[in-house]
Design an enzyme around this catalytic site. Structure first.
Site, short mmCIF file in Angstrom:
data_model
loop_
_atom_site.label_atom_id
_atom_site.label_comp_id
_atom_site.label_asym_id
_atom_site.label_seq_id
_atom_site.Cartn_x
_atom_site.Cartn_y
_atom_site.Cartn_z
N GLU A 2 -3.87 5.35 70.14
CA GLU A 2 -4.33 5.51 71.54
C GLU A 2 -3.37 6.45 72.30
O GLU A 2 -3.14 6.27 73.50
CB GLU A 2 -4.43 4.16 72.27
CG GLU A 2 -5.27 3.11 71.57
CD GLU A 2 -6.76 3.25 71.80
OE1 GLU A 2 -7.17 4.13 72.56
OE2 GLU A 2 -7.52 2.47 71.18
C1 LIG Z 1 -3.42 2.60 61.63
C2 LIG Z 1 -3.91 3.77 62.40
C3 LIG Z 1 -5.20 3.76 62.93
C4 LIG Z 1 -5.67 4.87 63.61
N1 LIG Z 1 -6.98 4.88 64.05
C5 LIG Z 1 -7.51 6.04 64.52
C6 LIG Z 1 -8.92 6.14 64.77
O1 LIG Z 1 -9.67 5.18 64.64
N2 LIG Z 1 -9.41 7.34 65.17
C7 LIG Z 1 -8.62 8.44 65.33
O2 LIG Z 1 -9.13 9.48 65.69
N3 LIG Z 1 -7.27 8.36 65.12
C8 LIG Z 1 -6.71 7.20 64.70
N4 LIG Z 1 -5.37 7.13 64.43
C9 LIG Z 1 -4.54 8.30 64.65
C10 LIG Z 1 -3.56 8.15 65.79
O3 LIG Z 1 -4.25 8.22 67.00
C11 LIG Z 1 -2.50 9.25 65.61
O4 LIG Z 1 -1.69 8.85 64.51
C12 LIG Z 1 -1.66 9.46 66.84
O5 LIG Z 1 -2.42 10.02 67.87
C13 LIG Z 1 -0.45 10.36 66.56
O6 LIG Z 1 -0.83 11.53 65.88
P1 LIG Z 1 -0.06 11.94 64.54
O7 LIG Z 1 -0.03 10.77 63.64
O8 LIG Z 1 -0.64 13.18 64.04
O9 LIG Z 1 1.43 12.19 65.01
P2 LIG Z 1 1.99 13.53 65.64
O10 LIG Z 1 1.10 14.01 66.72
O11 LIG Z 1 2.37 14.45 64.56
O12 LIG Z 1 3.31 12.97 66.31
C14 LIG Z 1 4.52 12.72 65.60
C15 LIG Z 1 5.62 12.45 66.61
O13 LIG Z 1 5.80 13.60 67.44
C16 LIG Z 1 5.62 13.24 68.79
N5 LIG Z 1 4.93 14.34 69.48
C17 LIG Z 1 3.78 14.95 69.15
N6 LIG Z 1 3.45 15.88 70.05
C18 LIG Z 1 4.43 15.87 70.99
C19 LIG Z 1 4.66 16.59 72.18
N7 LIG Z 1 3.80 17.50 72.67
N8 LIG Z 1 5.78 16.31 72.87
C20 LIG Z 1 6.63 15.37 72.45
N9 LIG Z 1 6.46 14.64 71.34
C21 LIG Z 1 5.37 14.88 70.62
C22 LIG Z 1 4.79 11.98 68.78
O14 LIG Z 1 4.98 11.21 69.94
C23 LIG Z 1 5.31 11.30 67.54
O15 LIG Z 1 6.47 10.59 67.82
C24 LIG Z 1 -4.84 5.99 63.80
C25 LIG Z 1 -3.54 6.00 63.29
C26 LIG Z 1 -3.08 4.91 62.60
C27 LIG Z 1 -1.69 4.96 62.02
#
Ligand SMILES: Cc1cc2nc3c(=O)[nH]c(=O)nc-3n(C[C@H](O)[C@H](O)[C@H](O)COP(=O)(O)OP(=O)(O)OC[C@H]3O[C@@H](n4cnc5c(N)ncnc54)[C@H](O)[C@@H]3O)c2cc1C
Length: 601
Positions: free
Chosen positions: A409
Site C-alpha cells: 500500500e
Molecule cells: C506480500 C506482498 C503483497 C503485495 N500485493 C500486491 C498486490 O496485490 N498488488 C500490487 O500491485 N502490488 C502488490 N505488492 C507490491 C507492493 O505494493 C510493492 O512491493 C511496494 O509498492 C514496493 O515496491 P517494490 O517492492 O518494487 O520496492 P521499490 O519501489 O524498489 O522500493 C525499494 C526501497 O526503496 C524505497 N524507495 C523507492 N522509491 C523511492 C523514492 N522515490 N524515494 C525514496 N525511497 C524510495 C522504498 O521505500 C523501499 O524502501 C505486494 C508486495 C508484497 C511483498
C-alpha cells in the site's frame, strides 16, 4: 466546488493549523448498537474460523484462505462497503473500518486476502466503474462468488507505479485491447476470478485501468507462489499477460486515468490497513500480558518487573493511540461523504472525494499504525524471551506477518514523503493556510516569550498547549524549509522524512488526547484514569520524537543566527512547564493491563 457544509468541518491536513474540540472527534466509544453488533459478529467469526487454524495458515494452506474467504462472503463481510444497489450492505465508512479491523487479527494471511479483495480488488470498480461494469462484476465480488486481485506492481515498477511496461493495444476493429506484460507480487492471484490490471496505451504519460477476467485460455499464466517471510497462506504470485484480449467496455474510467484510480484505491487501502493492524496489536498485547502474568523468574512474575511493565504500558498506549486516530479520520471521511451526497453528488463521487480529502491522514495512519504493530510484536517476542523466538508460540508469526504492512500500500518511506508533499500542495492550492500560521510562528520567534504563569487546572490544559506548540515546530521547520528550497524541497528527502515524523506524531498525540478528554467528560476522570495516563505518555514520547526530528532538520538547512534562532524556538516549543512522571504513568497503565490480564481499554 466545495459546499457550505463542507467548509464547516476540518479539511484534510487542516489539523496542523487548527484546534479540534474533543466533542468533534469520533471515538470507538461512540460506536452505535449496529456497529457493536457487527464488531461482535466479526470477532466471533475470527475466533471460530481463523484463530483455531493458525497452524494451517502458517503451513501455507492457501486453500484454507480461499475457503474462509468464501465463508466471509456467506456472512456478508465482503460486501460491507459495497452499495446496496450492487448487492452490498452499503454500510458507513466507520462500519467498514470496524469489519476490516476485527476480521484481520487472526492471521496476516487472511487479513491480506480480505484487504486485497474488498479494497483494491473491488473498490476500483465500485468507485470508477460504469453502470454496466458495476452491475456485471460487483454483486459477484460482494457475495464472494468471485474474488478480486489488483495488478499494479511490475518487476521494474514498484514505488514508481506509473512506470509500468505492461501494454494495452487496441485491436484493428476497435472492439478490444490486447494486454501484454508481467505483474509481480499480486495478492489473491492464485484464486481470484478477476484482476484490476494497469497497462499503458501507446506512449501515454499515464497508465490505464482494465477489468480483466481470469481465464487461463486467454493468455494469462501465473508464477509459482512466492516464498515469503510472513503471511504464508496469502496467495502472492506473478501474473503474465500474453496477448490477453479485453473488451473495450472493460476499461476503467478513461484512457490514462489508471494512475489516478491506483492512487485513490490506495488511499482507502491505507486507512483500512491501519484498521487491519489494530486488533492484531490488541491481541499481541493480550497474549504478552497473559504470558508475563504466568511466567516466573527470580521467584517473581515477570510482569512485576519494571522492564516488562514498561513494555506492556507502551504496547497498550500505542494501541490506544492507533484506535483514536484511525476512527477520528474514518468519521471525518464518513461525514464528508455524507455531505457530498447531501449536496447532490452520487455515492461514487462522494466517496472518492471524501477519501481523497483525507489522503494525508490515510498516509499518516498507514505509517504510524503499521510501525506500532511491528514494535508491539517485537516487544511481544521480547516478553516471551526464548519462547518468543519459537514457532510454537504465537509471537513469532505475528512479528513476521506484521512486517509486510510497512511495505505494501505504498512503502512507509513513500507515505511519509507523500504526507508532507500533499500538505504543501494543499497549501499552494489554498486549501490549507500554512503560510499565515507559519509567518505567525516566525514572528513569535522574534518576539519576547510570555512569562505569565499559565493555568493548568483543567484536564489536559498543559497537554493541549504542548500540542499547539508542536504544531508550531512543524510550521517553523516546514515553513523555513519551503522558503529555503521552494519546489526543490522534494529532493530533500531526509528533511521530508523528519517533517513527516513531526506531522505524524502531532496527529496521533492530538487524537489520543481528544479521545481521552471526550471520554473523561462523559464517563468521569476517575473512570478514564488509565486512558488519561496513556494520552499523557503518548504525548511525552511524541514530544521527544518531534524534538529529535526538529533539531535534525534545522541543523541540516539553517546556519549561523538563523540556526540559533530556530533551535531556540524548538527548545521553547518542546518544553513542558510540568514534566509528567513517565515512570509512574507507565506503571499505572501496566498495572491495569496486568490486572485485567488483557488489553481492555
Ligand atoms: C506480500 C506482498 C503483497 C503485495 N500485493 C500486491 C498486490 O496485490 N498488488 C500490487 O500491485 N502490488 C502488490 N505488492 C507490491 C507492493 O505494493 C510493492 O512491493 C511496494 O509498492 C514496493 O515496491 P517494490 O517492492 O518494487 O520496492 P521499490 O519501489 O524498489 O522500493 C525499494 C526501497 O526503496 C524505497 N524507495 C523507492 N522509491 C523511492 C523514492 N522515490 N524515494 C525514496 N525511497 C524510495 C522504498 O521505500 C523501499 O524502501 C505486494 C508486495 C508484497 C511483498
Amino acid at each position: 466546488m466545495e459546499t457550505q457544509q463542507e467548509k464547516e468541518i476540518l479539511r484534510g491536513g487542516q489539523f496542523i493549523v487548527k484546534e479540534t474540540k474533543c466533542e468533534d472527534v469520533f471515538t470507538p466509544e461512540d460506536f452505535n448498537e449496529e456497529q457493536k453488533m457487527m464488531r461482535d459478529s466479526v470477532k466471533e467469526f475470527n475466533d471460530r474460523e481463523i484463530i483455531p487454524h493458525k497452524d494451517r495458515f502458517e503451513a501455507k494452506d492457501y486453500a484454507l484462505t480461499e475457503e474462509v474467504m468464501r465463508k466471509a462472503g456467506e456472512m456478508g463481510f465482503l460486501s460491507v462497503s459495497v452499495p446496496e444497489a450492487y448487492g452490498g450492505m452499503g454500510m458507513s465508512f466507520v462500519s467498514t473500518m470496524i469489519v476490516c479491523e476485527y476480521i484481520s487479527s487472526g492471521t496476516g494471511s487472511f487479513s491480506t486476502a480480505f484487504g486485497a479483495h474488498t479494497g483494491i480488488g473491488t473498490m476500483p470498480i465500485t468507485l470508477y466503474g460504469t453502470e454496466e461494469q458495476k452491475k456485471k462484476y460487483v454483486p459477484k465480488l460482494a457475495s464472494g462468488e468471485w474474488f478480486g486481485a489488483y495488478a499494479l506492481t511490475e518487476p521494474g515498477a514498484g514505488s514508481d507505479a506509473n512506470s509500468g511496461k505492461t501494454t494495452a493495444t487496441l485491436s484493428e476493429d476497435g472492439k478490444s485491447y490486447k494486454i501484454n506484460g508481467q505483474k509481480m507480487w499480486i495478492s489473491n492471484a492464485g484464486f481470484c476470478s478477476l484482476f484490476i490490471v494497469f497497462a499503458r496505451i501507446e506512449n501515454d504519460k499515464n497508465i490505464t485501468g482494465f477489468i480483466v477476467e481470469q481465464d487461463p485460455s486467454n493468455g494469462i499464466t501465473l508464477g509459482e507462489e512466492e516464498n515469503k517471510l510472513g503471511i504464508h497462506a496469502s496467495s502472492t504470485r506473478q501474473v503474465f499477460f500474453n496477448d490477453t484480449v479485453v473488451p473495450v467496455e472493460n476499461m476503467l474510467a478513461g484512457r490514462g486515468e489508471g494512475f489516478k484510480i491506483a492512487m485513490n484505491a490506495l488511499n482507502i487501502g491505507r486507512i483500512k490497513l491501519a484498521a487491519a493492524c489494530l486488533d492484531s496489536q490488541r491481541r499481541i498485547t493480550t497474549t504478552a500480558v497473559e504470558y508475563a502474568n504466568e511466567r516466573k523468574q527470580f521467584n517473581t512474575r515477570i510482569s512485576d518487573f519494571g522492564a516488562i511493565k514498561r513494555k506492556l504500558a507502551e504496547m497498550a498506549t500505542s494501541t490506544y493511540a492507533g484506535e483514536s486516530a484511525s476512527y477520528r479520520a474514518a468519521k471525518n471521511i464518513e461525514d464528508r461523504i455524507a455531505m457530498r451526497q447531501a449536496a447532490g453528488n452520487s455515492h461514487q463521487e462522494a466517496e472518492l472525494k471524501g477519501v481523497e480529502e483525507y489522503a494525508i491522514e490515510c498516509s499518516i495512519l498507514k505509517v504510524a499504525v503499521s510501525e506500532d504493530l511491528q514494535n508491539c510484536a517485537d516487544e511481544g517476542i521480547q516478553i516471551f524471551g526464548g519462547m518468543g523466538f519459537s514457532k510454537d508460540t504465537p509471537m513469532e508469526a505475528a512479528w513476521r506477518d506484521a512486517r509486510i504492512a510497512r511495505i505494501y500500500e505504498g512503502t512507509n518511506e513513500i507515505n511519509r514523503m507523500l504526507s508532507v508533499g500533499m500538505l504543501v500542495k494543499k497549501a499552494m492550492k489554498g486549501h490549507v493556510d500554512l503560510l499565515g500560521p507559519a509567518q505567525a510562528v516566525a514572528d513569535e520567534l522574534l518576539g519576547i516569550p510570555s512569562f505569565d504563569t499559565p493555568d493548568y487546572s483543567e484536564l489536559f490544559a498543559e497537554e493541549k498547549e504542548m500540542i499547539a506548540k508542536l504544531k508550531k515546530v512543524f510550521l517553523m521547520v516546514a515553513g523555513a524549509a519551503v522558503q529555503k528550497f521552494g519546489p526543490d524541497l522534494e529532493g530533500h528527502q531526509q528533511l521530508l522524512l523528519a517533517a513527516s515524523d513531526i506531522l505524524i506524531e502531532i496527529y496521533m498525540a492530538e487524537s489520543t488526547i481528544l479521545r481521552a478528554e471526550k471520554n473523561a467528560k462523559r464517563f468521569g476522570e476517575k473512570d478514564q484514569e488509565i486512558q488519561i495516563a496513556m494520552a499523557k505518555l503518548y504525548l511525552y514520547n511524541a514530544v521527544s520524537i518531534v524534538e529529535k526530528n526538529g533539531k535534525e532538520s534545522i541543523i541540516s538547512f539553517a546556519e549561523g543566527d538563523e540556526q540559533r534562532m530556530l533551535l531556540m524556538g524548538l527548545r521553547r516549543f518542546v518544553k513542558y512547564t510540568n514534566y509528567p512522571d513517565i515512570v509512574d504513568l507507565r506503571n499505572t497503565i501496566a498495572e491495569k493491563v496486568k490486572a485485567e490480564n488483557k488489553y481492555n481499554l
